[in-house]
Enzyme design. Structure first.
Site, PDB file in Angstrom:
ATOM      1  N   HIS A  46      12.530   0.863   5.361  1.00  0.00           N
ATOM      2  CA  HIS A  46      12.288  -0.548   5.004  1.00  0.00           C
ATOM      3  C   HIS A  46      12.798  -1.432   6.133  1.00  0.00           C
ATOM      4  CE1 HIS A  46      11.651  -4.085   2.653  1.00  0.00           C
ATOM      5  NE2 HIS A  46      11.524  -3.446   1.521  1.00  0.00           N
ATOM      6  N   HIS A  52     -14.300   5.409   5.279  1.00  0.00           N
ATOM      7  CA  HIS A  52     -15.749   5.210   5.336  1.00  0.00           C
ATOM      8  C   HIS A  52     -16.377   5.221   3.951  1.00  0.00           C
ATOM      9  CE1 HIS A  52     -19.985   6.549   5.842  1.00  0.00           C
ATOM     10  NE2 HIS A  52     -19.948   5.792   6.938  1.00  0.00           N
ATOM     11  N   HIS A 111      -2.501   6.781   5.663  1.00  0.00           N
ATOM     12  CA  HIS A 111      -3.036   5.698   4.839  1.00  0.00           C
ATOM     13  C   HIS A 111      -4.264   5.069   5.493  1.00  0.00           C
ATOM     14  CE1 HIS A 111      -3.555   2.070   2.601  1.00  0.00           C
ATOM     15  NE2 HIS A 111      -3.046   1.301   3.545  1.00  0.00           N
ATOM     16  N   ASN A 123     -10.391   0.753   1.902  1.00  0.00           N
ATOM     17  CA  ASN A 123      -8.939   0.757   1.722  1.00  0.00           C
ATOM     18  C   ASN A 123      -8.647   0.570   0.229  1.00  0.00           C
ATOM     19  OD1 ASN A 123      -6.209   0.299   1.596  1.00  0.00           O
ATOM     20  ND2 ASN A 123      -6.151  -1.240   3.206  1.00  0.00           N
ATOM     21  N   CYS A 137       0.803  -1.220   0.000  1.00  0.00           N
ATOM     22  CA  CYS A 137       0.000   0.000   0.000  1.00  0.00           C
ATOM     23  C   CYS A 137       0.841   1.277   0.000  1.00  0.00           C
ATOM     24  CB  CYS A 137      -0.933  -0.003   1.211  1.00  0.00           C
ATOM     25  SG  CYS A 137      -2.108  -1.382   1.219  1.00  0.00           S
ATOM     26  N   HIS A 170      -1.851  19.692   7.594  1.00  0.00           N
ATOM     27  CA  HIS A 170      -2.740  18.600   7.171  1.00  0.00           C
ATOM     28  C   HIS A 170      -1.999  17.269   7.230  1.00  0.00           C
ATOM     29  CE1 HIS A 170      -5.380  21.792   5.712  1.00  0.00           C
ATOM     30  NE2 HIS A 170      -4.354  22.280   5.035  1.00  0.00           N
TER      31      HIS A 170
END
Length: 497
Positions: free
Chosen positions: A304, A421, A392, A425, A225, A388
């Site tokens: 990573h 909502h 994710h 995802n 993702c 802001h």
């Protein structure tokens, strides 16, 4: 004689204003030091007469050679600085895929289909219902057409059709917004983790839009993702070595071939959370695009944790005991994500935090090392660095954990919660749905800073910092256009189904 109780310090002094005063003092310390010095120098010069100033100038013993040498040195240093600094990378515009209403999957429909699909046992259906009740998803999330069949029909042809629908819709929209012709695209980067056909998705785009034969194309797969920010990082690096160029970045996840039809609980979670979505982003290093761009890329930090076996396997594609392929999500996922976030914050903090926050962190660290290791570590206030936050929308637990760890308000995580909502995802494209939510609310002003944070398999935590270069007008189109007036909505802890 009874003694009066002393007033509590927290009640007699407003600590909030003390901290604000400290922050202002530290962040402007150079101003407070230099202004008096410059004022004193100016007064001293004003006090001197013309003859004294002329005498001072002559005492410097400057001749033409000295002046020319100094001018050459200043010119050389300035030229070296401007030629060696990185080229600015601008986000000209972006577009998002809005699924058609025919792909909508209300909870009742999802559960009815789950019961009718014979290879799900009752425990698996009940488990998926339990996940949906606590997921934070709404009734308007969408799945691709092939998953609406009973049983689902995850064929290669259906997967290609989903890819074409999502990708072409987003690319068409961003090209129309920016006025860029397909033949003008210099770099093409596509990321899709779990669907990697031959020819590649990037080749599919080149064929559809008849792009140039020398377009630099890349197809990233298996990176989870957070692959959207990896694509941005790759585009940034390419734009550093190719002047006067642009880059088209496409981020999506094709759901059709990745529907899990088995009964292993840890592999059923993606069925409940992942939904159809995609984004197309146009980046540029051209000076003429600076005036019309929306954002400028300031920082991009990648972390990573793949060297650790537990982190490497926490999101793992494999077969269950019955030979059904799916994504296995480890119970240690949140712990591993927290460790990755800490490592990422350690790198990005010094780049973005004001001096006041860095000093507090340093003093606390020294105190823990020298005086008392049980002192509570100081968590920097990232609200001082960003207006802001785009976290994710991987799931309710991810957003809750980051809100708690970073001490964010409900408004700071509103974009993430509402995106989860409304759209679920959507993997690597979720950050762009969140950014579009902020724009659709009319909150993005010139100079505002945005922090995008994404997690992905491997295990990775990547973050990008953008600066808004112009006040963004409220979009009249896009995925939020017909529903933004309903948001934010209250999302209960549990939705009883």
């Amino acid at each position: 004689m009874s003694s009066q109780a002393l007033p509590e310090f927290s009640n007699s002094v407003k600590l909030k204003y003390v901290k604000l005063g400290y922050q202002y003092l530290v962040n402007h310390i150079l101003t407070f030091i230099l202004v008096p010095i410059m004022a004193a120098a100016a007064l001293e010069v004003a006090r001197l007469g013309p003859e004294e100033l002329l005498s001072l100038w002559r005492s410097l013993h400057l001749d033409t050679v000295h002046i020319l040498s100094s001018a050459f040195l200043v010119t050389f240093v300035a030229t070296l600085y401007f030629t060696s600094r990185p080229r600015p990378v601008y986000l000209v515009d972006y577009a998002l895929f809005k699924p058609p209403h025919t792909c909508r999957v209300p909870f009742a429909t999802f559960l009815e289909h789950a019961r009718l699909i014979t290879h799900f046992n009752k425990r698996s259906v009940d488990f998926q219902m339990l996940i949906l009740e606590r997921s934070g998803l709404g009734e308007e999330t969408c799945l691709p057409p092939a998953i609406h069949y009973i049983p689902p029909n995850p064929t290669m042809e259906a997967a290609r059709e989903e890819a074409e629908l999502v990708i072409f819709s987003a690319v068409d929209a961003v090209l129309a917004k920016t006025g860029v012709r397909p033949k003008d695209v210099d770099v093409l980067i596509v990321n899709c983790s779990l669907f990697s056909p031959t020819p590649s998705l990037s080749a599919m785009i080149i064929n559809k839009y008849k792009m140039r034969s020398n377009v630099r194309s890349f197809n990233l797969s298996g990176m989870g993702c957070s692959a959207g920010l990896i694509s941005i990082d790759l585009a940034r690096d390419l734009l550093q070595v190719h002047p006067n160029s642009n880059a088209l970045v496409v981020s999506t996840e094709i759901i059709t071939p990745n529907w899990y039809g088995g009964n292993q609980r840890s592999m059923l979670l993606p069925n409940c959370l992942f939904r159809i979505g995609g984004a197309a982003v146009l980046l540029s290093n051209r000076r003429r695009d600076a005036s019309r761009a929306k954002y400028k890329l300031v920082h991009l930090v990648r972390t990573h944790k793949g060297a650790d076996d537990k982190a490497y396997r926490c999101v793992y594609q494999e077969e269950d005991r019955d030979g059904m392929t799916g994504i296995n999500l480890s119970k240690d996922l949140m712990e591993i994500a927290g460790d990755a976030l800490k490592a990422n914050i350690t790198t990005i903090g010094p780049l973005v935090l004001p001096a006041s926050e860095q000093l507090l962190f340093l003093f606390t660290l020294i105190g823990r090392k020298v005086f008392n290791s049980k002192w509570k570590p100081y968590i920097p206030d990232f609200k001082q660095a960003f207006e802001h936050f785009c976290i994710h929308a991987g799931g309710r637990a991810v957003i809750d954990e980051l809100q708690k760890n970073l001490d964010l308000s409900a408004e700071h995580v509103e974009a993430s919660r509402m995106t989860l909502h409304r759209f679920g995802n959507t993997s690597s494209s979720s950050l762009w749905y969140e950014l579009n939510y902020i724009e659709s609310k009319g909150r993005m002003k010139k100079g505002d800073r945005v922090w995008q944070i994404a997690f992905g398999s491997g295990f990775k935590c990547n973050s990008a910092v953008w600066k808004c270069v112009r006040t963004i007008k409220t979009p009249v189109d896009g995925p939020w256009a017909d529903c933004i007036h309903r948001y934010p909505v209250h999302i209960p802890e549990i939705v009883k189904l």
